[in-house]
Motif scaffolding. Structure first.
Motif, PDB file in Angstrom:
ATOM      1  N   THR A  42       0.856  -1.188   0.000  1.00  0.00           N
ATOM      2  CA  THR A  42       0.000   0.000   0.000  1.00  0.00           C
ATOM      3  C   THR A  42       0.884   1.228   0.000  1.00  0.00           C
ATOM      4  OG1 THR A  42      -1.680  -1.204   1.263  1.00  0.00           O
ATOM      5  CG2 THR A  42      -1.857   1.202   1.194  1.00  0.00           C
ATOM      6  N   ARG A  89      -2.827   0.671  -4.113  1.00  0.00           N
ATOM      7  CA  ARG A  89      -2.357  -0.621  -3.646  1.00  0.00           C
ATOM      8  C   ARG A  89      -1.972  -1.474  -4.840  1.00  0.00           C
ATOM      9  NH1 ARG A  89      -5.529  -5.204  -0.100  1.00  0.00           N
ATOM     10  NH2 ARG A  89      -6.722  -5.365  -2.018  1.00  0.00           N
ATOM     11  N   THR A 136      -3.498   1.898   4.532  1.00  0.00           N
ATOM     12  CA  THR A 136      -3.370   3.242   3.957  1.00  0.00           C
ATOM     13  C   THR A 136      -2.947   4.258   5.008  1.00  0.00           C
ATOM     14  OG1 THR A 136      -5.051   2.739   2.283  1.00  0.00           O
ATOM     15  CG2 THR A 136      -4.568   5.065   2.713  1.00  0.00           C
TER      16      THR A 136
END
Length: 354
Positions: free
Chosen positions: A20, A36, A104
């Motif tokens: 990510t 990603r 994230t």
């Protein structure tokens, strides 16, 4: 700081199957984009192309958590394209106050937190002679652990064996015990429990012999590699091939540890003050850092204390000054860390020095 060197930072949170990424502006710390990609060669290529859409290679840095584990593949791929890669060792604060966590958010946090750091960690080398030393060191350590477990199991079977067999084996040292048990033969004249006990002991003994041969093979390769990579380490008193391998793996390559103090900090031998109350000017050992490097420094220190007259005089002098044995060992480990770093970083200047 990293913010003064680049315009953008790409934070990376890798795991087994995915990476990510989050692009962050170095001036405002604002998030530009996130995405990603698969943790594969194609995914690493796509991640670079994705970064090219928002930044330029000469004005960005990649901040990767776990460059020696899940982030290893991406780190190698980026180094092949001369990208700037910074290792994100551990966060200094929690992800968010409310406990929210995702890949994230971790990638964004890695990028933002590294922007404010003055000291940037370089990833260790993942190719060449260091990688060759690493794989043999890891495999050797696993073989040593397996041999130790097998020896313990064999000796436990001796304790619980029937009286006659226990009497034959009890006084034997480990090497003779293994050799004796490896020659056991099956016989139909014995009871079922006696036959199975001997068969199990024979299997354990032969496993030990196989592991000993494997360890010897790893030792031979490590000797060859270290004679080429760091002969100056092996010339030092108390440093053998196993400890030299630990030193070389932790150091990795020139410039990774910016100073001998940083190398000592990495090895957990930097002094920590414990002054309080009636105890003044005291220091203790550090429990953090690379534990394999710390173990190698300890082994060299103990060896020198036993067999080196100069080190013995130093130990006696320190104890006479009021330091404890543990504090004296810490001081000796700090000296050895300094010496090892100089031998690795500047081998030419240390050849004629003791």
């Amino acid at each position: 700081m990293l913010a003064e060197l680049v315009d953008h930072v790409i934070g990376v949170e890798p795991d087994r199957d995915w990476i990510t990424v989050a692009a962050v502006d170095a001036r405002t710390s604002g998030v530009i984009a996130t995405d990603r990609f698969p943790a594969s060669g194609g995914g690493y290529r796509d991640a670079r192309l994705w970064a090219d859409a928002y930044t330029t290679a000469s004005e960005r840095a990649w901040v990767i958590e776990g460059t020696a584990s899940f982030g290893r593949g991406l780190t190698i791929a980026l180094h092949r394209h001369a990208e700037l890669v910074v290792e994100f060792d551990r966060p200094q604060r929690k992800a968010t106050r409310d406990g929210a966590k995702s890949d994230t958010l971790d990638a964004i946090r890695a990028a933002r937190e590294t922007l404010g750091r003055d000291k940037l960690a370089q990833p260790r080398a993942h190719d060449g002679i260091r990688e060759a030393i690493r794989v043999h060191t890891v495999a050797r350590a696993a073989a040593v652990r397996a041999r130790t477990a097998a020896v313990n199991e064999l000796k436990a079977l001796v304790v619980t064996a029937e009286d006659r067999l226990r009497g034959e084996l009890r006084g034997l040292r480990t090497n003779r015990l293994v050799a004796r048990c490896s020659r056991f033969r099956d016989s139909s004249t014995r009871t079922i429990d006696q036959r199975c006990t001997r068969n199990a002991m024979r299997a354990l003994a032969r496993r030990i012999q196989h592991l000993e041969a494997e360890i010897a093979d790893h030792d031979a390769v490590l000797k060859e590699l270290l004679d080429e990579a760091a002969p100056q380490l092996l010339a030092e008193r108390g440093i053998g091939y196993v400890t030299a391998a630990a030193f070389y793996l932790a150091w990795s390559h020139p410039g990774r540890c910016r100073s001998e103090a940083a190398f000592a900090r990495l090895g957990g031998t930097a002094p920590i003050e414990v002054t309080s109350g009636q105890n003044q000017d005291r220091h203790r050992l550090c429990r953090s850092g690379d534990r394999q490097l710390n173990r190698a420094l300890y082994l060299v220190a103990i060896t020198r204390q036993r067999y080196c007259p100069i080190t013995q005089d130093y130990t006696n002098r320190r104890i006479a000054e009021g330091k404890t044995q543990r504090e004296t060992t810490r001081c000796l480990k700090r000296f050895i860390a300094r010496r090892v770093w100089r031998l690795l970083e500047h081998p030419e200047s240390c050849l004629d020095k003791t």
